[in-house]
Design a protein around this motif. Structure first.
Motif, PDB file in Angstrom:
ATOM      1  N   ALA A  87       0.823  -1.215   0.000  1.00  0.00           N
ATOM      2  CA  ALA A  87       0.000   0.000   0.000  1.00  0.00           C
ATOM      3  C   ALA A  87       0.853   1.260   0.000  1.00  0.00           C
ATOM      4  CB  ALA A  87      -0.926   0.004   1.216  1.00  0.00           C
ATOM      5  N   ALA A  88       2.142   1.125   0.324  1.00  0.00           N
ATOM      6  CA  ALA A  88       3.039   2.279   0.306  1.00  0.00           C
ATOM      7  C   ALA A  88       3.132   2.892  -1.084  1.00  0.00           C
ATOM      8  CB  ALA A  88       4.430   1.878   0.794  1.00  0.00           C
ATOM      9  N   PHE A  89       2.866   2.080  -2.121  1.00  0.00           N
ATOM     10  CA  PHE A  89       2.903   2.618  -3.482  1.00  0.00           C
ATOM     11  C   PHE A  89       1.631   3.408  -3.792  1.00  0.00           C
ATOM     12  CE2 PHE A  89       5.660  -1.220  -3.857  1.00  0.00           C
ATOM     13  CZ  PHE A  89       6.840  -0.538  -4.063  1.00  0.00           C
ATOM     14  N   LYS A  94       7.189   7.411  -0.015  1.00  0.00           N
ATOM     15  CA  LYS A  94       8.407   7.121  -0.760  1.00  0.00           C
ATOM     16  C   LYS A  94       9.622   6.811   0.113  1.00  0.00           C
ATOM     17  CE  LYS A  94       6.788  10.001  -4.569  1.00  0.00           C
ATOM     18  NZ  LYS A  94       7.060  11.150  -5.451  1.00  0.00           N
ATOM     19  N   ASP A  95       9.646   7.309   1.338  1.00  0.00           N
ATOM     20  CA  ASP A  95      10.786   7.044   2.207  1.00  0.00           C
ATOM     21  C   ASP A  95      10.914   5.556   2.538  1.00  0.00           C
ATOM     22  OD1 ASP A  95      11.560   9.665   2.267  1.00  0.00           O
ATOM     23  OD2 ASP A  95      10.533  10.137   4.146  1.00  0.00           O
ATOM     24  N   SER A  96       9.809   4.816   2.421  1.00  0.00           N
ATOM     25  CA  SER A  96       9.836   3.397   2.761  1.00  0.00           C
ATOM     26  C   SER A  96      10.098   2.502   1.549  1.00  0.00           C
ATOM     27  CB  SER A  96       8.511   2.985   3.409  1.00  0.00           C
ATOM     28  OG  SER A  96       7.440   3.109   2.486  1.00  0.00           O
ATOM     29  N   TRP A  97      10.292   3.107   0.379  1.00  0.00           N
ATOM     30  CA  TRP A  97      10.508   2.320  -0.824  1.00  0.00           C
ATOM     31  C   TRP A  97      11.953   1.840  -0.918  1.00  0.00           C
ATOM     32  CZ3 TRP A  97       8.011   5.837  -5.128  1.00  0.00           C
ATOM     33  CH2 TRP A  97       6.628   5.959  -4.873  1.00  0.00           C
ATOM     34  N   GLU A  98      12.109   0.586  -1.351  1.00  0.00           N
ATOM     35  CA  GLU A  98      13.414   0.067  -1.753  1.00  0.00           C
ATOM     36  C   GLU A  98      13.404  -0.081  -3.264  1.00  0.00           C
ATOM     37  OE1 GLU A  98      14.466  -3.493   0.267  1.00  0.00           O
ATOM     38  OE2 GLU A  98      14.050  -2.695   2.257  1.00  0.00           O
TER      39      GLU A  98
END
Length: 205
Positions: A87-89, A94-98
């Motif tokens: 759900a972060a997408f 964005k800070d939690s994206w790898e």
């Protein structure tokens, strides 16, 4: 001299429609790649990764042309994106994206050629990301994809439609990282006209 262009050689993978999702079978492909984490808009590591990829991609192009007589068009920038919570997408946290940023390579590019290109680029400019750059082989298999036209931050409705409607309606679920292919240069293209392929590896539920 013929010039290999992955967008033409693999047209079915690089020219999806923009209205409907399509299912494609993505075979084994090779990339030069650098991984990292954080907001691509503000992360220095992301900027260094992209700079390193293009530097090495062009070094490989010229090396291949001069040494092997085989020329190719440098492919588009691509990215694999992952987060502990998909759900972060949708919420654009964005800070939690790898991420793993990549540029596709013809199948004749070898590990030795990549090492040589890395050494050549490193002599010209210091870039910490060069130490992490590697040749990556990726087989995504069955994928659902669509062409998104517009700002990267406007992808959420399409991703929501994919995640919460198309996949469940077709008995599919996630089977790999969210994959984006950037067909436009954001430095030269208005946000509303950016063309980005959104690809998701899938498997049957």
């Amino acid at each position: 001299m013929d010039k290999y262009d992955v967008k033409k050689a693999r047209r079915e993978l690089y020219a999806p429609p923009s209205k409907d999702f399509t299912v494609v079978d993505v075979p084994e492909l090779r990339y030069i790649a650098v991984g990292g984490r954080g907001d691509p808009n503000t992360s220095a590591a992301y900027a260094h990764a992209v700079e390193a990829l293009y530097g090495v991609a062009y070094a490989l192009k010229f090396s291949s042309k001069n040494a092997l007589g085989r020329d190719f068009v440098v492919g588009p920038l691509e990215g694999l994106w992952r987060a502990d919570d998909p759900a972060a997408f949708l919420t654009r946290r964005k800070d939690s994206w790898e991420w793993t940023m990549m540029i596709g390579q013809p199948d004749w590019i070898t590990e030795a050629m990549v090492r040589s290109a890395l050494e050549s680029v490193a002599k010209k400019k210091q870039n910490d990301a060069l130490g992490d750059l590697r040749l990556l082989t990726l087989t995504e298999g069955t994928c659902v994809q669509i062409l998104h036209i517009g700002s990267y931050d406007d992808e959420a409705p399409t991703l929501d439609r994919l995640h919460n409607r198309y996949l469940p309606d077709n008995g599919l679920t996630f089977n790999g990282d969210h994959h984006e292919i950037y067909l436009s240069d954001p430095r030269r293209t208005a946000p509303a006209k950016l063309r980005t392929i959104l690809r998701q590896p899938v498997t049957s539920v």
